[in-house]
Design an enzyme around this catalytic site. Structure first.
Site, PDB file in Angstrom:
ATOM      1  N   ARG A  78       0.856  -1.184   0.000  1.00  0.00           N
ATOM      2  CA  ARG A  78       0.000   0.000   0.000  1.00  0.00           C
ATOM      3  C   ARG A  78       0.893   1.236   0.000  1.00  0.00           C
ATOM      4  O   ARG A  78       1.541   1.547   1.004  1.00  0.00           O
ATOM      5  CB  ARG A  78      -0.919  -0.012   1.227  1.00  0.00           C
ATOM      6  CG  ARG A  78      -1.967  -1.117   1.204  1.00  0.00           C
ATOM      7  CD  ARG A  78      -2.861  -1.015  -0.011  1.00  0.00           C
ATOM      8  NE  ARG A  78      -4.043  -1.878   0.080  1.00  0.00           N
ATOM      9  CZ  ARG A  78      -4.946  -1.989  -0.884  1.00  0.00           C
ATOM     10  NH1 ARG A  78      -4.784  -1.323  -2.036  1.00  0.00           N
ATOM     11  NH2 ARG A  78      -5.993  -2.782  -0.745  1.00  0.00           N
ATOM     12  N   ALA A  90     -11.028  -7.045  -0.443  1.00  0.00           N
ATOM     13  CA  ALA A  90     -11.889  -5.864  -0.422  1.00  0.00           C
ATOM     14  C   ALA A  90     -11.774  -5.141  -1.750  1.00  0.00           C
ATOM     15  O   ALA A  90     -10.801  -5.314  -2.482  1.00  0.00           O
ATOM     16  CB  ALA A  90     -11.496  -4.930   0.729  1.00  0.00           C
ATOM     17  N   GLU A 107     -14.814  -9.647  -5.388  1.00  0.00           N
ATOM     18  CA  GLU A 107     -13.518  -9.398  -4.754  1.00  0.00           C
ATOM     19  C   GLU A 107     -12.918 -10.665  -4.174  1.00  0.00           C
ATOM     20  O   GLU A 107     -11.704 -10.883  -4.251  1.00  0.00           O
ATOM     21  CB  GLU A 107     -13.665  -8.330  -3.664  1.00  0.00           C
ATOM     22  CG  GLU A 107     -14.030  -6.960  -4.182  1.00  0.00           C
ATOM     23  CD  GLU A 107     -13.030  -6.430  -5.196  1.00  0.00           C
ATOM     24  OE1 GLU A 107     -11.823  -6.737  -5.076  1.00  0.00           O
ATOM     25  OE2 GLU A 107     -13.451  -5.699  -6.119  1.00  0.00           O
ATOM     26  N   GLU A 111      -9.348 -11.684  -5.712  1.00  0.00           N
ATOM     27  CA  GLU A 111      -8.177 -11.562  -4.845  1.00  0.00           C
ATOM     28  C   GLU A 111      -7.807 -12.863  -4.153  1.00  0.00           C
ATOM     29  O   GLU A 111      -6.680 -13.006  -3.667  1.00  0.00           O
ATOM     30  CB  GLU A 111      -8.400 -10.462  -3.804  1.00  0.00           C
ATOM     31  CG  GLU A 111      -8.564  -9.094  -4.429  1.00  0.00           C
ATOM     32  CD  GLU A 111      -8.566  -7.968  -3.414  1.00  0.00           C
ATOM     33  OE1 GLU A 111      -8.603  -8.248  -2.192  1.00  0.00           O
ATOM     34  OE2 GLU A 111      -8.527  -6.803  -3.828  1.00  0.00           O
ATOM     35  N   GLU A 157      -1.773  -5.933  -6.885  1.00  0.00           N
ATOM     36  CA  GLU A 157      -2.377  -7.248  -6.673  1.00  0.00           C
ATOM     37  C   GLU A 157      -1.556  -8.377  -7.288  1.00  0.00           C
ATOM     38  O   GLU A 157      -1.717  -9.539  -6.901  1.00  0.00           O
ATOM     39  CB  GLU A 157      -3.800  -7.263  -7.237  1.00  0.00           C
ATOM     40  CG  GLU A 157      -4.757  -6.365  -6.459  1.00  0.00           C
ATOM     41  CD  GLU A 157      -6.173  -6.443  -6.987  1.00  0.00           C
ATOM     42  OE1 GLU A 157      -6.382  -7.132  -8.014  1.00  0.00           O
ATOM     43  OE2 GLU A 157      -7.062  -5.827  -6.387  1.00  0.00           O
TER      44      GLU A 157
END
Length: 231
Positions: A78, A90, A107, A111, A157
């Protein structure tokens, strides 16, 4: 035990109160890739107040638990905080008209390459009420199985790391301040509390969401009117 001060509202149920105030001006100050910055002028009765805030589409998150009460976690980079933090799956509700449950299912698949047969609402929260209209709903997913489709991931990701972690171990990490992602923190604490009460606090997967983000470009005043009309 001390008595409550005379005239206080402690006898009322503890609940946030929806308030619609006159908005005399609403200006798009910055249009971003994911969210905007909006400036609005409103009045609480003592004169105009001007506030800037993040105009956000809202989001959903998923706490997936297996039959051993292990939580599915992901770790990814992040940039704003310079961390590879542990999270739960999320994503944004940035598809116009998308049902939040369908967004959560998407999601989890994108993910985690996972699907679930049982869905419930675990928690709703407002991420930063003083500076953003972002609302986030956390779902509890059970009956986990591999997804029929494996997704190609891009950008941050593409470097996702995954791990199944016992729920109690997740709670210990939160209380030790070792993990700080808000969706993860709220999800595992809410899950532990709900589990201790026989999961009676869970909501139906399609439970009303009156605090859902109004959507970029929609004023809180208009969103409140739409919510009232639906009820």
């Amino acid at each position: 035990m001390p008595e409550s001060p005379a005239g206080d509202r402690a006898v009322e149920p503890l609940a946030d109160e929806r308030v619609v105030v006159p908005v005399s001006a609403s200006e798009l100050v910055f249009e971003g890739h994911v969210w905007d910055i909006r400036r609005e002028t409103f009045d609480l009765g003592d004169g105009p107040i001007v506030r800037d805030f993040m105009d956000h589409p809202g989001a959903v998150a998923v706490l997936a638990l297996d039959d051993e009460d292990r939580a599915f976690l992901i770790r990814q980079y992040r940039h704003p905080v310079g961390l590879r933090d542990w999270e739960i799956p999320a994503g944004l509700l940035d598809v116009a008209g998308e049902d939040p449950l369908e967004g959560a299912k998407r999601e989890l698949a994108e993910e985690g390459d996972l699907e679930a047969s049982e869905w419930s609402v675990l928690a709703d929260f407002l991420t930063t009420p003083g500076g953003s209209n972002e609302a986030l709903r956390i779902y509890l997913a059970r009956g986990i199985r591999p997804s029929d489709e494996v997704f190609e991931r891009e950008d941050e990701e593409a470097h996702i790391e995954t791990r199944w972690v016992p729920l109690d171990e997740c709670v210990d990490a939160v209380l030790a301040r070792q993990v700080q992602n808000p969706s993860l923190v709220i999800a595992v604490l809410a899950a532990q509390a709900s589990r201790s009460r026989g999961w009676r606090s869970l909501g139906e997967a399609d439970a009303p969401w009156p605090t859902r983000s109004p959507g970029r470009g929609t004023s809180a005043e208009a969103a409140a009117a739409e919510d009232a009309a639906r009820r």
